[in-house]
Design a protein around this motif. Sequence first.
Motif, PDB file in Angstrom:
ATOM      1  N   ALA A 187      -3.923   1.750  -5.856  1.00  0.00           N
ATOM      2  CA  ALA A 187      -3.713   2.147  -4.462  1.00  0.00           C
ATOM      3  C   ALA A 187      -4.953   1.858  -3.625  1.00  0.00           C
ATOM      4  N   THR A 188      -6.107   2.114  -4.203  1.00  0.00           N
ATOM      5  CA  THR A 188      -7.362   1.815  -3.501  1.00  0.00           C
ATOM      6  C   THR A 188      -7.487   0.322  -3.256  1.00  0.00           C
ATOM      7  N   TYR A 189      -7.142  -0.456  -4.238  1.00  0.00           N
ATOM      8  CA  TYR A 189      -7.221  -1.911  -4.105  1.00  0.00           C
ATOM      9  C   TYR A 189      -6.253  -2.437  -3.051  1.00  0.00           C
ATOM     10  N   LEU A 208       1.123   4.059  -3.001  1.00  0.00           N
ATOM     11  CA  LEU A 208       0.856   5.472  -2.735  1.00  0.00           C
ATOM     12  C   LEU A 208       2.033   6.346  -3.146  1.00  0.00           C
ATOM     13  N   THR A 232       0.830  -1.200   0.000  1.00  0.00           N
ATOM     14  CA  THR A 232       0.000   0.000   0.000  1.00  0.00           C
ATOM     15  C   THR A 232       0.866   1.252   0.000  1.00  0.00           C
ATOM     16  N   TRP A 243      -5.001  -0.819  -0.518  1.00  0.00           N
ATOM     17  CA  TRP A 243      -5.471  -0.399   0.798  1.00  0.00           C
ATOM     18  C   TRP A 243      -6.640  -1.271   1.242  1.00  0.00           C
ATOM     19  N   PHE A 244      -7.550  -1.584   0.316  1.00  0.00           N
ATOM     20  CA  PHE A 244      -8.704  -2.420   0.661  1.00  0.00           C
ATOM     21  C   PHE A 244      -8.257  -3.813   1.072  1.00  0.00           C
ATOM     22  N   PRO A 283     -12.469  -1.475 -11.977  1.00  0.00           N
ATOM     23  CA  PRO A 283     -11.957  -0.146 -12.364  1.00  0.00           C
ATOM     24  C   PRO A 283     -11.453  -0.095 -13.802  1.00  0.00           C
ATOM     25  N   VAL A 289      -4.064   5.074  -9.171  1.00  0.00           N
ATOM     26  CA  VAL A 289      -5.090   5.445  -8.185  1.00  0.00           C
ATOM     27  C   VAL A 289      -5.997   4.261  -7.837  1.00  0.00           C
ATOM     28  N   PRO A 290      -6.590   3.539  -8.814  1.00  0.00           N
ATOM     29  CA  PRO A 290      -7.381   2.364  -8.423  1.00  0.00           C
ATOM     30  C   PRO A 290      -6.520   1.260  -7.798  1.00  0.00           C
TER      31      PRO A 290
END
Length: 125
Positions: A92-94, A53, A49, A96-97, A121, A89-90
């Motif tokens: 990083a979201t993934y 980022l 993560t 983190w999730f 995404p 960006v997606p």
Amino acid sequence: MDYKSLAISSTLLFNIGVDSFSFIAISILLLSTKRLHSNSYGQRLFRNTQSTLCAVLISDMLTWILDGTPGTVGTFMVYIVNMLFFFFVPLATYTWFQYAWYRVYKMSFPKKLHLWLITLPFIIL
């Protein structure tokens, strides 16, 4: 009101400054977690993560730096950097999730949900 303070150059400096500070903070966290020499699944997810980022912040800085670059090469570079930004960006979201899922449920991400969240995404993009 002084409109000179809202110039593009000060906005550019502010945005790059915020990204640089965030990049330095995340890099310090990344290095400190690597020093722990813990290679547990949770630590690897956390480092993934952080690394993602950092990639988002670098591509955002490059987007701000290259914005408005004249010429064909400049336009091509802005296009490539924007594509990288919208890829990271997606991602990083993934990541983190995935990390949050592990911290809450103490188990790895389910494969069916994994496939759905990875492809959605990119279908939207």
